[in-house]
Motif scaffolding. Structure first.
Motif, PDB file in Angstrom:
ATOM      1  N   SER A  45       0.801  -1.190  -0.011  1.00 21.28           N
ATOM      2  CA  SER A  45       0.053   0.035   0.038  1.00 21.28           C
ATOM      3  C   SER A  45       1.045   1.288   0.057  1.00 21.28           C
ATOM      4  O   SER A  45       2.100   1.165   0.355  1.00 21.28           O
ATOM      5  CB  SER A  45      -0.951  -0.101   1.238  1.00 21.28           C
ATOM      6  N   ILE A  62      -3.455   4.461  -1.108  1.00 20.67           N
ATOM      7  CA  ILE A  62      -3.368   3.776  -2.436  1.00 20.67           C
ATOM      8  C   ILE A  62      -3.223   2.203  -2.127  1.00 20.67           C
ATOM      9  O   ILE A  62      -2.172   1.958  -1.518  1.00 20.67           O
ATOM     10  CB  ILE A  62      -2.608   4.367  -3.446  1.00 20.67           C
ATOM     11  N   TYR A  64      -4.965  -2.225  -3.221  1.00 23.02           N
ATOM     12  CA  TYR A  64      -5.704  -2.886  -4.185  1.00 23.02           C
ATOM     13  C   TYR A  64      -7.268  -2.582  -4.364  1.00 23.02           C
ATOM     14  O   TYR A  64      -7.739  -2.778  -5.689  1.00 23.02           O
ATOM     15  CB  TYR A  64      -5.404  -4.348  -4.055  1.00 23.02           C
ATOM     16  N   THR A  67      -6.819   2.162  -6.656  1.00 25.03           N
ATOM     17  CA  THR A  67      -5.403   1.833  -7.246  1.00 25.03           C
ATOM     18  C   THR A  67      -4.751   3.304  -7.869  1.00 25.03           C
ATOM     19  O   THR A  67      -3.676   3.157  -8.146  1.00 25.03           O
ATOM     20  CB  THR A  67      -5.537   0.847  -8.353  1.00 25.03           C
ATOM     21  N   GLU A  75       0.096   4.751  -9.330  1.00 26.71           N
ATOM     22  CA  GLU A  75      -0.923   3.695  -9.730  1.00 26.71           C
ATOM     23  C   GLU A  75      -0.583   2.410  -9.218  1.00 26.71           C
ATOM     24  O   GLU A  75       0.760   1.979  -9.549  1.00 26.71           O
ATOM     25  CB  GLU A  75      -1.041   3.629 -11.390  1.00 26.71           C
ATOM     26  N   HIS A  76      -1.180   1.549  -8.240  1.00 28.16           N
ATOM     27  CA  HIS A  76      -1.035   0.438  -7.771  1.00 28.16           C
ATOM     28  C   HIS A  76      -1.429  -0.680  -8.918  1.00 28.16           C
ATOM     29  O   HIS A  76      -2.662  -0.541  -9.335  1.00 28.16           O
ATOM     30  CB  HIS A  76      -1.838   0.131  -6.543  1.00 28.16           C
ATOM     31  N   THR A  77      -0.745  -1.630  -9.312  1.00 27.05           N
ATOM     32  CA  THR A  77      -0.911  -2.474 -10.608  1.00 27.05           C
ATOM     33  C   THR A  77      -1.872  -3.719 -10.244  1.00 27.05           C
ATOM     34  O   THR A  77      -2.227  -4.350 -11.028  1.00 27.05           O
ATOM     35  CB  THR A  77       0.097  -2.838 -11.237  1.00 27.05           C
ATOM     36  N   GLY A  78      -2.130  -3.895  -8.830  1.00 24.25           N
ATOM     37  CA  GLY A  78      -3.045  -4.972  -8.630  1.00 24.25           C
ATOM     38  C   GLY A  78      -2.335  -5.954  -7.298  1.00 24.25           C
ATOM     39  O   GLY A  78      -1.321  -5.730  -7.053  1.00 24.25           O
ATOM     40  N   ASP A  79      -3.412  -6.774  -6.887  1.00 22.19           N
ATOM     41  CA  ASP A  79      -2.973  -7.484  -5.712  1.00 22.19           C
ATOM     42  C   ASP A  79      -2.551  -9.001  -5.870  1.00 22.19           C
ATOM     43  O   ASP A  79      -3.517  -9.390  -7.059  1.00 22.19           O
ATOM     44  CB  ASP A  79      -4.469  -7.755  -4.930  1.00 22.19           C
ATOM     45  N   GLU A  90       4.396  -7.187  -6.162  1.00 24.58           N
ATOM     46  CA  GLU A  90       3.333  -6.125  -6.724  1.00 24.58           C
ATOM     47  C   GLU A  90       4.213  -4.856  -7.003  1.00 24.58           C
ATOM     48  O   GLU A  90       5.220  -4.899  -6.595  1.00 24.58           O
ATOM     49  CB  GLU A  90       2.300  -5.818  -5.365  1.00 24.58           C
ATOM     50  N   VAL A  92       4.123  -0.593  -7.943  1.00 22.98           N
ATOM     51  CA  VAL A  92       3.376   0.760  -8.081  1.00 22.98           C
ATOM     52  C   VAL A  92       4.025   1.723  -9.082  1.00 22.98           C
ATOM     53  O   VAL A  92       5.416   1.751  -8.801  1.00 22.98           O
ATOM     54  CB  VAL A  92       3.529   1.293  -6.740  1.00 22.98           C
TER      55      VAL A  92
END
Length: 192
Positions: A45, A62, A64, A67, A75-79, A90, A92
Motif C-alpha cells: 500500500s 493507495i 488494491y 489503485t 498507480e497500484h497495479t494490483g493484488d 506487487e 506501483v
C-alpha cells in the motif's frame, strides 16, 4: 548498476538520474514454511503524505481497492494474493513530475492481510525487498533488502520517495509495526 541500501540510508533519485520521471516501485517477498492452514496474503500500500506527514484524505491511501491517486501520478497495479514466483510480487507506477505539490512524501508499506486472525507475522516472511526501477528503460536503480529483522510485526513501512527542493530522493525506512494496516492508517492521519 543498482544502489543497494541499508536501513536508514537515503539516496537522491532524480539528481543522479537526470530526466527521470517514470519509476516503478517493485515490492517482493517470500513466505517461510507455515503450518497454520491458512493462506498467507501480503499486500503493498502507498500513503501520499503532506508536509505534516499525514494523508489529507482517504483518496491519499493507495492499495488494491483504490489503485490510483495523486491526480493519476501513482498507480497500484494490483493484488498478488500468494507471493509465489520470482520477481516483484506487487508494483506501483509513479510519475514523479506530475505528483501534486501538496504531496511531500510517497510512503510504501507491506502488510499481512488478516494477520491477527490467522496468527501470522513477518517472522514467517523472508526475502522482502523494495526496488526502484526506471519505468522507461526498466533499469533497476535502487534496491533495499529488508533482511530478517522482523518477528512479531504485521506491517512494515519499507521506504519512501520524498521531495528535496526540486529533486526526489528515496529513504530506506524498514520500520515494523504491530497492529497491521490499521496502525499505519491511524499513524498517517486516517481513521479506519
Amino acid at each position: 548498476m543498482a544502489i543497494n541500501l541499508s536501513k536508514g540510508q537515503k539516496v537522491d533519485l532524480t539528481k543522479s538520474n537526470p530526466g527521470l520521471t517514470n519509476v516503478v516501485v517493485g515490492l517482493g517477498w517470500d513466505t517461510n514454511k507455515y503450518d497454520g492452514g491458512q493462506d498467507f496474503d501480503l499486500d503493498s500500500s502507498v500513503f501520499l503524505l503532506n508536509a505534516d506527514g499525514k494523508a489529507a484524505s482517504e483518496a491519499d491511501f493507495i492499495f488494491y481497492n483504490n489503485t490510483i491517486g495523486a491526480a493519476g501520478s501513482v498507480e497500484h497495479t494490483g493484488d498478488n494474493k500468494t507471493g509465489e514466483g520470482d520477481g516483484d510480487d506487487e508494483q506501483v507506477k509513479v510519475t514523479l513530475s506530475t505528483i501534486p505539490s501538496t504531496i511531500e512524501r510517497v510512503t510504501f508499506a507491506i502488510t499481512i492481510h488478516d494477520a491477527e486472525n490467522r496468527g501470522q507475522n513477518f517472522g514467517q516472511v523472508s526475502n522482502s525487498y523494495v526496488r526502484i526501477v526506471n519505468g522507461d528503460s526498466n533499469e533497476e536503480l535502487i534496491r533495499y533488502d529488508l533482511g530478517e529483522d522482523f518477528s512479531i510485526e504485521t506491517a512494515i513501512v519499507v521506504g519512501e520517495l520524498y521531495r528535496h527542493g526540486a529533486e526526489w530522493k528515496f529513504n530506506a525506512i524498514g520500520s515494523g509495526y504491530q497492529g497491521g494496516l490499521g496502525s499505519l492508517v491511524k499513524d498517517f492521519g486516517l481513521d479506519s
